[in-house]
Design a protein around this motif. Structure first.
Motif, PDB file in Angstrom:
ATOM      1  N   ARG A 414      -5.638 -42.873  53.675  1.00  0.00           N
ATOM      2  CA  ARG A 414      -5.930 -41.672  52.905  1.00  0.00           C
ATOM      3  C   ARG A 414      -7.395 -41.262  53.041  1.00  0.00           C
ATOM      4  O   ARG A 414      -7.713 -40.092  53.256  1.00  0.00           O
ATOM      5  CB  ARG A 414      -5.606 -41.899  51.421  1.00  0.00           C
ATOM      6  CG  ARG A 414      -5.925 -40.673  50.576  1.00  0.00           C
ATOM      7  CD  ARG A 414      -5.525 -40.886  49.138  1.00  0.00           C
ATOM      8  NE  ARG A 414      -5.915 -39.742  48.339  1.00  0.00           N
ATOM      9  CZ  ARG A 414      -5.719 -39.645  47.025  1.00  0.00           C
ATOM     10  NH1 ARG A 414      -5.139 -40.631  46.374  1.00  0.00           N
ATOM     11  NH2 ARG A 414      -6.101 -38.582  46.368  1.00  0.00           N
ATOM     12  N   SER A 415      -8.314 -42.249  52.924  1.00  0.00           N
ATOM     13  CA  SER A 415      -9.721 -41.900  53.009  1.00  0.00           C
ATOM     14  C   SER A 415     -10.057 -41.406  54.405  1.00  0.00           C
ATOM     15  O   SER A 415     -10.900 -40.530  54.578  1.00  0.00           O
ATOM     16  CB  SER A 415     -10.606 -43.098  52.642  1.00  0.00           C
ATOM     17  OG  SER A 415     -10.428 -44.158  53.546  1.00  0.00           O
ATOM     18  N   ARG A 416      -9.368 -41.944  55.421  1.00  0.00           N
ATOM     19  CA  ARG A 416      -9.596 -41.469  56.774  1.00  0.00           C
ATOM     20  C   ARG A 416      -9.192 -40.006  56.907  1.00  0.00           C
ATOM     21  O   ARG A 416      -9.898 -39.190  57.493  1.00  0.00           O
ATOM     22  CB  ARG A 416      -8.794 -42.335  57.763  1.00  0.00           C
ATOM     23  CG  ARG A 416      -8.787 -41.818  59.189  1.00  0.00           C
ATOM     24  CD  ARG A 416     -10.139 -41.995  59.848  1.00  0.00           C
ATOM     25  NE  ARG A 416     -10.471 -43.393  59.950  1.00  0.00           N
ATOM     26  CZ  ARG A 416     -10.073 -44.155  60.971  1.00  0.00           C
ATOM     27  NH1 ARG A 416      -9.370 -43.643  61.943  1.00  0.00           N
ATOM     28  NH2 ARG A 416     -10.413 -45.420  61.014  1.00  0.00           N
ATOM     29  N   ASP A 417      -8.036 -39.649  56.324  1.00  0.00           N
ATOM     30  CA  ASP A 417      -7.533 -38.284  56.460  1.00  0.00           C
ATOM     31  C   ASP A 417      -8.328 -37.280  55.639  1.00  0.00           C
ATOM     32  O   ASP A 417      -8.585 -36.163  56.077  1.00  0.00           O
ATOM     33  CB  ASP A 417      -6.059 -38.225  56.036  1.00  0.00           C
ATOM     34  CG  ASP A 417      -5.167 -38.984  57.011  1.00  0.00           C
ATOM     35  OD1 ASP A 417      -5.606 -39.215  58.147  1.00  0.00           O
ATOM     36  OD2 ASP A 417      -4.050 -39.364  56.602  1.00  0.00           O
ATOM     37  N   ASP A 418      -8.733 -37.680  54.431  1.00  0.00           N
ATOM     38  CA  ASP A 418      -9.284 -36.715  53.498  1.00  0.00           C
ATOM     39  C   ASP A 418     -10.814 -36.681  53.445  1.00  0.00           C
ATOM     40  O   ASP A 418     -11.389 -35.664  53.072  1.00  0.00           O
ATOM     41  CB  ASP A 418      -8.767 -37.008  52.072  1.00  0.00           C
ATOM     42  CG  ASP A 418      -7.260 -36.847  51.985  1.00  0.00           C
ATOM     43  OD1 ASP A 418      -6.698 -36.240  52.897  1.00  0.00           O
ATOM     44  OD2 ASP A 418      -6.682 -37.353  51.009  1.00  0.00           O
ATOM     45  N   GLU A 419     -11.461 -37.779  53.792  1.00  0.00           N
ATOM     46  CA  GLU A 419     -12.900 -37.838  53.538  1.00  0.00           C
ATOM     47  C   GLU A 419     -13.735 -38.154  54.775  1.00  0.00           C
ATOM     48  O   GLU A 419     -14.804 -37.579  54.969  1.00  0.00           O
ATOM     49  CB  GLU A 419     -13.192 -38.898  52.465  1.00  0.00           C
ATOM     50  CG  GLU A 419     -12.513 -38.618  51.131  1.00  0.00           C
ATOM     51  CD  GLU A 419     -12.705 -39.781  50.164  1.00  0.00           C
ATOM     52  OE1 GLU A 419     -13.634 -40.563  50.388  1.00  0.00           O
ATOM     53  OE2 GLU A 419     -11.917 -39.898  49.222  1.00  0.00           O
ATOM     54  N   ILE A 420     -13.287 -39.051  55.588  1.00  0.00           N
ATOM     55  CA  ILE A 420     -14.099 -39.550  56.689  1.00  0.00           C
ATOM     56  C   ILE A 420     -13.543 -39.058  58.021  1.00  0.00           C
ATOM     57  O   ILE A 420     -12.391 -39.334  58.364  1.00  0.00           O
ATOM     58  CB  ILE A 420     -14.136 -41.089  56.690  1.00  0.00           C
ATOM     59  CG1 ILE A 420     -14.632 -41.607  55.342  1.00  0.00           C
ATOM     60  CG2 ILE A 420     -15.025 -41.597  57.824  1.00  0.00           C
ATOM     61  CD1 ILE A 420     -16.067 -41.269  55.029  1.00  0.00           C
ATOM     62  N   THR A 421     -14.354 -38.326  58.775  1.00  0.00           N
ATOM     63  CA  THR A 421     -13.951 -37.843  60.084  1.00  0.00           C
ATOM     64  C   THR A 421     -14.382 -38.832  61.163  1.00  0.00           C
ATOM     65  O   THR A 421     -15.173 -39.756  60.902  1.00  0.00           O
ATOM     66  CB  THR A 421     -14.594 -36.482  60.374  1.00  0.00           C
ATOM     67  OG1 THR A 421     -16.020 -36.663  60.490  1.00  0.00           O
ATOM     68  CG2 THR A 421     -14.295 -35.475  59.260  1.00  0.00           C
ATOM     69  N   GLU A 422     -13.874 -38.640  62.371  1.00  0.00           N
ATOM     70  CA  GLU A 422     -14.297 -39.493  63.475  1.00  0.00           C
ATOM     71  C   GLU A 422     -15.802 -39.355  63.724  1.00  0.00           C
ATOM     72  O   GLU A 422     -16.466 -40.325  64.084  1.00  0.00           O
ATOM     73  CB  GLU A 422     -13.515 -39.131  64.747  1.00  0.00           C
ATOM     74  CG  GLU A 422     -12.046 -39.508  64.696  1.00  0.00           C
ATOM     75  CD  GLU A 422     -11.848 -41.005  64.550  1.00  0.00           C
ATOM     76  OE1 GLU A 422     -12.675 -41.782  65.086  1.00  0.00           O
ATOM     77  OE2 GLU A 422     -10.867 -41.411  63.883  1.00  0.00           O
ATOM     78  N   GLU A 423     -16.314 -38.150  63.525  1.00  0.00           N
ATOM     79  CA  GLU A 423     -17.754 -37.932  63.683  1.00  0.00           C
ATOM     80  C   GLU A 423     -18.523 -38.732  62.631  1.00  0.00           C
ATOM     81  O   GLU A 423     -19.584 -39.304  62.929  1.00  0.00           O
ATOM     82  CB  GLU A 423     -18.063 -36.441  63.541  1.00  0.00           C
ATOM     83  CG  GLU A 423     -19.522 -36.101  63.803  1.00  0.00           C
ATOM     84  CD  GLU A 423     -19.793 -34.614  63.720  1.00  0.00           C
ATOM     85  OE1 GLU A 423     -20.970 -34.243  63.533  1.00  0.00           O
ATOM     86  OE2 GLU A 423     -18.829 -33.816  63.838  1.00  0.00           O
ATOM     87  N   ASP A 424     -17.994 -38.787  61.409  1.00  0.00           N
ATOM     88  CA  ASP A 424     -18.634 -39.583  60.357  1.00  0.00           C
ATOM     89  C   ASP A 424     -18.653 -41.059  60.741  1.00  0.00           C
ATOM     90  O   ASP A 424     -19.653 -41.758  60.554  1.00  0.00           O
ATOM     91  CB  ASP A 424     -17.894 -39.418  59.031  1.00  0.00           C
ATOM     92  CG  ASP A 424     -18.092 -38.042  58.420  1.00  0.00           C
ATOM     93  OD1 ASP A 424     -19.152 -37.445  58.641  1.00  0.00           O
ATOM     94  OD2 ASP A 424     -17.162 -37.565  57.738  1.00  0.00           O
TER      95      ASP A 424
END
Length: 586
Positions: A414-424
């Motif tokens: 969930r945090s990957r989808d909603d908050e943290i991007t690959e760039e992050d």
């Protein structure tokens, strides 16, 4: 506020001792004993007991009773406990700390007016930066940052060895071998990795080639060295083609740490301006100068050094030490102080340098040397390139990769989808990975040998860079959630009365004093120790003193947000001094 509090404590002690007709030359101001509810203490009673003719606890009582705490803005009380006089700060101290730490430049000391040149790294430009020397740019850059934060005018120099035999061999090899003569492909697409193959080929040829061909090569190499000594422009340009190309690649690697330089000072500068010739002439005039074993040498027995300093070969070429003497005299002419960061294997050379500079009539109090022990490296990927050593780029690449894996392991779907991007993830991996390497190395006392361990360096839960970086990110996150970049426009710091709030304020307040200590002693690791302390204290505050919960009074909320902002500046600036990124989010 800590520095102002310390000034008040010293003034209070001086006044009290004068009223008791006691000497004030040593006030003994220091941290209080463990478990004492105070911020500063005085151990002067130990020193004065003999003079007074009373035991230290009795002297401490007399001193405490002679102190008028009300006369000082930042002193709440002074009381004796055993042989110590302990000082508790006033409310003005705590409130002033919150205010002063809102400045983004918090921790910077007042300008000293002193110019300091810090020389570090200075690895020979013969190939990629080897990780065995990584402690030098990391410690050296941190020393420079500490001195800059302490109000000095600092320049960072890299001293380039472009005049010795190694560079003559490198130049000869580069001019005499073709790509087809080389045994391998470059390990990276960088100039230093490309050209180092010529250097290796040249050394292999000189060691294993046909004797007649080697003799011819040695003649050409000697001619290059003689040309440099004579200031021949064509020879200089030939050598610089190699030096500047390799140095460009090395700089790219160092900038990843980051370690940046204001100037790359070349040895040949002091050959070309006759400074080295002048040094040699003066050295020959000393009674300590002798011609032995086909070389001019300087006997340094009177300085307790039993190994002579060789300063001129029989063929008229100088040595690195000779050219470095001219280099140091140039530093003394242009800067108030010179700091050099050296590996422990240069301890003898440092002693010889100091002694010879003194003989030459220089004030060696201008010179300070920071010696460091080497780092034992991790096993695994880092040792796979047999025969070529381990390069700094290898270490940093693996650090980023391991940090990326750690970050990804800590993310749920969930945090990957909603908050943290690959760039992050990439940004955080770079900041945390390289920060972990740098922090782990700079956090140890330089003279102590250390073993670098990945699990410790990248442990988000332990006393590591990620642990401290996460506290900075948490401060930013709290302020973001409140819709702020810093403290509220108005807040009442007097509301910060809880133990956890006061303890955090005490740690925040000490940051300028930590900078002062680190700069005075040239020990940036004390700043790292401070970052761990403030991280632990902030986490206690975060657990015990809710900031944004609905049931928190608005005025208390604003005061705590101001404390969060103050903590962000303290921990962020402390990380900056260490050369470690302070992420906004993790």
């Amino acid at each position: 506020m800590y520095l102002q509090f310390r000034d008040d404590v010293e003034a209070a002690l001086t006044s009290a001792l004068e009223s008791l007709d006691l000497p004030t030359d040593d006030l003994g101001v220091e941290d209080p004993p463990e478990g004492v509810e105070a911020v500063l203490a005085s151990s002067a009673a130990f020193r004065l007991a003999g003079e007074v003719g009373a035991p230290p606890p009795k002297v401490a009582v007399d001193i405490a009773e002679a102190i008028d705490a009300e006369a000082y803005e930042y002193v709440e009380s002074a009381s004796a406990q055993g042989p110590y006089v302990n000082f508790v700060p006033s409310d003005a101290y705590y409130e002033g700390t919150v205010e002063s730490a809102q400045d983004e430049e918090f921790g910077h000391l007042e300008p000293t007016g002193e110019s300091i040149v810090v020389e570090h790294t200075s690895a020979n430009p013969t190939g990629p930066v080897h990780v065995g020397r990584a402690r030098n740019p990391i410690v050296g850059d941190a020393v420079a940052r500490v001195l800059d934060f302490a109000g000095n005018d600092v320049e960072r120099h890299y001293y380039v060895n472009d005049a010795g035999r190694q560079m003559a061999v490198f130049t000869w090899a580069y001019e005499n071998f073709d790509e087809s003569d080389l045994d391998s492909e470059p390990e990276r697409e960088k100039d230093d990795y490309d050209l180092v193959r010529y250097y290796r080929k040249g050394n292999d040829f000189l060691e294993n080639g046909d004797p007649e061909d080697v003799e011819e090569a040695e003649t050409e190499i000697q001619a290059i060295m003689q040309g440099l000594e004579a200031g021949d422009e064509e020879t200089y340009e030939r050598v610089q083609t190699v030096v500047d190309t390799v140095l460009g690649g090395m700089r790219e690697s160092l900038e990843r740490l980051p370690a940046e330089f204001d100037e790359f000072v070349k040895e040949t500068r002091f050959l070309r301006d006759s400074s080295v010739e002048d040094v040699v002439s003066r050295l020959k005039e000393f009674d300590e100068a002798v011609y032995e074993e086909d070389a001019w040498q300087l006997e340094l027995d009177e300085f307790g050094i039993d190994k002579n300093l060789v300063f001129l070969r029989s063929d008229g070429t100088t040595l690195y030490a000779t050219r470095d003497l001219a280099h140091h005299e140039w530093k003394f002419d242009n800067y108030d102080r010179a700091v050099t960061v050296l590996g422990e294997d240069h301890k003898l050379q440092a002693r010889q340098m100091n002694a010879t500079l003194e003989l030459l009539g220089n004030d060696t109090d201008q010179l300070q040397q920071v010696l460091y022990s080497y780092v034992n490296l991790p096993e695994g990927k880092m040792s796979t390139r047999a025969g070529t050593g381990i390069d700094l780029d290898d270490l940093l690449d693996e650090a980023v990769e391991r940090a990326r894996n750690e970050v990804e392991d800590r993310l749920d779907d969930r945090s990957r989808d909603d908050e943290i991007t690959e760039e992050d993830i990439e940004r955080i991996a770079e900041q945390v990975g390289i920060g972990a390497v740098r922090y782990d190395i700079v956090s140890k006392q330089p003279t102590k040998a250390i073993t670098f361990e990945w699990d410790r360096a990248l442990d988000f839960e332990a006393q590591s860079a990620p642990y401290v970086q996460y506290v900075h990110a948490r401060c930013c996150g709290i302020l973001d959630e409140a819709g702020l970049e810093s403290a509220p426009e108005e807040f009442d710091a007097s509301l910060l009365q809880a133990d956890a709030e006061r303890e955090l304020l005490e740690v925040v307040a000490r940051f300028p004093a930590v900078i002062e200590e680190a700069a005075d002693d040239l020990e940036p690791h004390v700043v790292a120790t401070y970052t761990r302390e403030i991280a632990e204290t902030f986490n206690t505050f975060y657990r015990e003193c809710p900031v944004l919960k609905d049931d928190v009074d608005d005025d208390v909320r604003d005061a705590r947000l101001a404390l969060v902002s103050a903590s962000k500046h303290a921990v962020g600036n402390a990380l900056h001094v260490l050369g470690v990124a302070a992420p906004h989010s993790m």
